[in-house]
Write a protein that holds these residues in place. Structure first.
Motif, PDB file in Angstrom:
ATOM      1  N   ALA A 228      -6.693  36.978 -38.821  1.00 64.86           N
ATOM      2  CA  ALA A 228      -7.379  36.798 -40.101  1.00 64.86           C
ATOM      3  C   ALA A 228      -8.777  36.230 -39.884  1.00 64.86           C
ATOM      4  O   ALA A 228      -9.751  36.678 -40.490  1.00 64.86           O
ATOM      5  N   THR A 229      -8.869  35.239 -38.994  1.00 60.23           N
ATOM      6  CA  THR A 229     -10.153  34.587 -38.723  1.00 60.23           C
ATOM      7  C   THR A 229     -11.127  35.556 -38.057  1.00 60.23           C
ATOM      8  O   THR A 229     -12.309  35.585 -38.371  1.00 60.23           O
ATOM      9  N   ALA A 230     -10.589  36.376 -37.132  1.00 64.24           N
ATOM     10  CA  ALA A 230     -11.436  37.341 -36.437  1.00 64.24           C
ATOM     11  C   ALA A 230     -11.864  38.472 -37.376  1.00 64.24           C
ATOM     12  O   ALA A 230     -12.995  38.941 -37.334  1.00 64.24           O
ATOM     13  N   GLY A 231     -10.943  38.890 -38.236  1.00 62.58           N
ATOM     14  CA  GLY A 231     -11.212  40.053 -39.075  1.00 62.58           C
ATOM     15  C   GLY A 231     -11.974  39.732 -40.351  1.00 62.58           C
ATOM     16  O   GLY A 231     -12.691  40.579 -40.871  1.00 62.58           O
ATOM     17  N   LYS A 232     -11.815  38.515 -40.875  1.00 62.10           N
ATOM     18  CA  LYS A 232     -12.409  38.128 -42.178  1.00 62.10           C
ATOM     19  C   LYS A 232     -12.177  39.236 -43.214  1.00 62.10           C
ATOM     20  O   LYS A 232     -11.046  39.623 -43.417  1.00 62.10           O
ATOM     21  N   ALA A 233     -13.231  39.768 -43.807  1.00 64.48           N
ATOM     22  CA  ALA A 233     -13.062  40.783 -44.858  1.00 64.48           C
ATOM     23  C   ALA A 233     -12.440  42.069 -44.317  1.00 64.48           C
ATOM     24  O   ALA A 233     -11.934  42.888 -45.072  1.00 64.48           O
ATOM     25  N   GLN A 234     -12.505  42.259 -42.982  1.00 62.57           N
ATOM     26  CA  GLN A 234     -11.965  43.482 -42.366  1.00 62.57           C
ATOM     27  C   GLN A 234     -10.504  43.327 -41.934  1.00 62.57           C
ATOM     28  O   GLN A 234      -9.917  44.259 -41.389  1.00 62.57           O
ATOM     29  N   TRP A 235      -9.931  42.132 -42.140  1.00 63.83           N
ATOM     30  CA  TRP A 235      -8.538  41.896 -41.727  1.00 63.83           C
ATOM     31  C   TRP A 235      -7.612  42.801 -42.535  1.00 63.83           C
ATOM     32  O   TRP A 235      -7.654  42.797 -43.764  1.00 63.83           O
ATOM     33  N   PHE A 236      -6.747  43.530 -41.812  1.00 67.12           N
ATOM     34  CA  PHE A 236      -5.868  44.501 -42.482  1.00 67.12           C
ATOM     35  C   PHE A 236      -4.986  43.852 -43.544  1.00 67.12           C
ATOM     36  O   PHE A 236      -4.830  44.370 -44.649  1.00 67.12           O
ATOM     37  N   HIS A 237      -4.399  42.689 -43.209  1.00 71.50           N
ATOM     38  CA  HIS A 237      -3.448  42.070 -44.143  1.00 71.50           C
ATOM     39  C   HIS A 237      -4.114  41.244 -45.255  1.00 71.50           C
ATOM     40  O   HIS A 237      -3.419  40.634 -46.054  1.00 71.50           O
ATOM     41  N   LEU A 238      -5.441  41.242 -45.293  1.00 72.23           N
ATOM     42  CA  LEU A 238      -6.116  40.549 -46.405  1.00 72.23           C
ATOM     43  C   LEU A 238      -5.850  41.312 -47.702  1.00 72.23           C
ATOM     44  O   LEU A 238      -5.553  40.724 -48.741  1.00 72.23           O
ATOM     45  N   ASP A 239      -6.007  42.627 -47.620  1.00 75.58           N
ATOM     46  CA  ASP A 239      -5.551  43.552 -48.652  1.00 75.58           C
ATOM     47  C   ASP A 239      -5.936  43.175 -50.081  1.00 75.58           C
ATOM     48  O   ASP A 239      -5.122  43.233 -51.008  1.00 75.58           O
ATOM     49  N   VAL A 240      -7.184  42.809 -50.234  1.00 72.66           N
ATOM     50  CA  VAL A 240      -7.741  42.573 -51.572  1.00 72.66           C
ATOM     51  C   VAL A 240      -8.068  43.938 -52.167  1.00 72.66           C
ATOM     52  O   VAL A 240      -8.538  44.815 -51.434  1.00 72.66           O
ATOM     53  N   PRO A 241      -7.818  44.190 -53.432  1.00 71.24           N
ATOM     54  CA  PRO A 241      -7.426  43.281 -54.511  1.00 71.24           C
ATOM     55  C   PRO A 241      -5.909  43.157 -54.734  1.00 71.24           C
ATOM     56  O   PRO A 241      -5.496  42.452 -55.639  1.00 71.24           O
ATOM     57  N   TYR A 242      -5.077  43.835 -53.906  1.00 75.50           N
ATOM     58  CA  TYR A 242      -3.623  43.723 -54.115  1.00 75.50           C
ATOM     59  C   TYR A 242      -3.160  42.281 -53.929  1.00 75.50           C
ATOM     60  O   TYR A 242      -2.260  41.824 -54.616  1.00 75.50           O
ATOM     61  N   HIS A 243      -3.735  41.595 -52.942  1.00 73.46           N
ATOM     62  CA  HIS A 243      -3.329  40.221 -52.676  1.00 73.46           C
ATOM     63  C   HIS A 243      -4.181  39.264 -53.503  1.00 73.46           C
ATOM     64  O   HIS A 243      -5.387  39.147 -53.298  1.00 73.46           O
ATOM     65  N   ILE A 244      -3.532  38.602 -54.430  1.00 74.10           N
ATOM     66  CA  ILE A 244      -4.212  37.647 -55.305  1.00 74.10           C
ATOM     67  C   ILE A 244      -4.239  36.271 -54.626  1.00 74.10           C
ATOM     68  O   ILE A 244      -5.192  35.531 -54.750  1.00 74.10           O
ATOM     69  N   HIS A 245      -3.158  35.959 -53.879  1.00 72.89           N
ATOM     70  CA  HIS A 245      -3.086  34.677 -53.174  1.00 72.89           C
ATOM     71  C   HIS A 245      -3.039  34.873 -51.665  1.00 72.89           C
ATOM     72  O   HIS A 245      -2.591  35.917 -51.185  1.00 72.89           O
ATOM     73  N   HIS A 246      -3.534  33.865 -50.951  1.00 69.93           N
ATOM     74  CA  HIS A 246      -3.656  33.947 -49.494  1.00 69.93           C
ATOM     75  C   HIS A 246      -3.129  32.647 -48.913  1.00 69.93           C
ATOM     76  O   HIS A 246      -3.751  31.600 -49.091  1.00 69.93           O
ATOM     77  N   PHE A 247      -1.984  32.736 -48.241  1.00 68.31           N
ATOM     78  CA  PHE A 247      -1.297  31.531 -47.773  1.00 68.31           C
ATOM     79  C   PHE A 247      -1.656  31.199 -46.334  1.00 68.31           C
ATOM     80  O   PHE A 247      -1.962  32.087 -45.532  1.00 68.31           O
TER      81      PHE A 247
END
Ligand SMILES: [Zn+2]
Length: 321
Positions: free
Chosen positions: A196-215
């Motif tokens: 997540a840290t390496a990918g930032k906005a490009q992280w596959f599992h960030l998946d915005v806008p489907y993901h509203i919360h990020h744990f």
């Protein structure tokens, strides 16, 4: 308007990841340091997402399948592994799978003698699971599910909380439906992981806008504790999600069309519309880079899970107190 943490209502000031581009609009992610939970801002509207869900990443074809047969077989194997892990804690009984999709995991449990029920937010998928396996799958808000309190021995809620506007309300509901001493299995992506840290906005599992919360891992542990669960075990190596999270993130970081590989793995029915316009050069380079990126992704997943003690996604096994 002030952006607030949806867990503790504290005002959130500085975006953690800025200007994530999507087909709808650009989004930021704000993290609440106290809760270890982030929120997508502006909060994606359900009406936008509904249209997106029916055409985007989460769309499935008739019968509920999303990927090519080899990937689908791999998913089936991972459901068998999930069953084994659950049975370490609870040998048999009643299980509820929240976000059960087409019901494959439940079918695996049913064949093992469990009494199974599912919740699926997409009415289409709920119907698919009912038709394919004859499983009781309900949809809609928790008040409409109709299960009695303390009815279940096990509740699984994998990759669901991050999609919800009010994840803490869903955990209240899980607590209400689980018997005392029952098992909650809960998986989410971890925004504090290396991928997540390496990918930032490009992280596959960030998946915005489907993901509203990020744990974060610690954030979810705290939330579960606050809801009356005691975490027994945390799995940080998930073969289904974590190496692929790295793999697709590496490709996204090289600047190829976002999530190209993921869309290539879909089944024939979905692939065309998901891919859109792709250049032959990108396709060739993707194939050429795979033998390099694939082992690298596996190694990075093992490194982050076992050395850094972080997983691209984490699965928590918790008991209801
Ligand atoms: Zn907070």
């Amino acid at each position: 308007m002030t952006n607030r943490c949806s867990i503790c209502a504290k005002a959130l000031n500085n975006p953690y990841i800025k200007e994530i581009k999507t087909d709808i609009k650009n989004y930021d992610i704000f993290m609440c340091r106290d809760c270890g939970v982030g929120v997508t801002i502006p909060i994606p509207l359900m009406k936008d997402l509904e249209q997106f869900y029916s055409s985007g990443n989460y769309r499935s074809s008739a019968g509920g399948r999303r990927f090519n047969p080899l990937v689908e077989f791999f998913i089936y194997l991972s459901r068998l592994l999930r069953k084994r892990r659950i049975k370490k804690y609870v040998k048999s009984g009643r299980i509820l799978d929240i976000g059960c999709g087409r019901g494959l995991a439940l079918e695996v449990m049913r064949r093992d003698g469990w009494e199974v029920a599912g919740v699926e937010f997409s009415k289409e998928a709920a119907l698919g699971a009912s038709e394919a396996y004859g499983i009781n799958v309900v949809s809609g808000v928790p008040e409409k599910w109709g299960f009695p309190a303390e009815h279940f021995d096990v509740i699984t809620i994998n990759h669901v909380l991050e999609h919800l506007e009010k994840p803490s309300h869903m955990l209240d509901e899980c607590r209400r439906l689980l018997r005392k001493g029952g098992l909650l299995v809960c998986a989410v992506p971890d925004i504090s992981s290396l991928q997540a840290t390496a990918g930032k906005a490009q992280w596959f599992h960030l998946d915005v806008p489907y993901h509203i919360h990020h744990f974060t891992e610690s954030g979810l542990v705290r939330l579960l504790k606050g809801k009356g669960f005691r975490v027994l075990n945390i799995k940080r190596m998930d073969l289904e999600h974590n190496p692929f999270g790295w793999l697709q993130t590496l490709f996204n970081l090289t600047g190829f069309k976002k999530n190209l590989l993921y869309n290539l793995l879909k089944n024939r029915e979905l692939r065309g519309s998901a891919l859109g316009a792709v250049s032959a050069g990108e396709l060739v380079l993707t194939v050429l880079l795979l033998p390099l990126f694939f082992p690298l992704s596996l190694a990075l997943s093992i490194f982050e899970a076992y050395i850094l003690k972080r997983g691209g996604t984490v699965t928590m096994y918790a008991v209801r107190e």
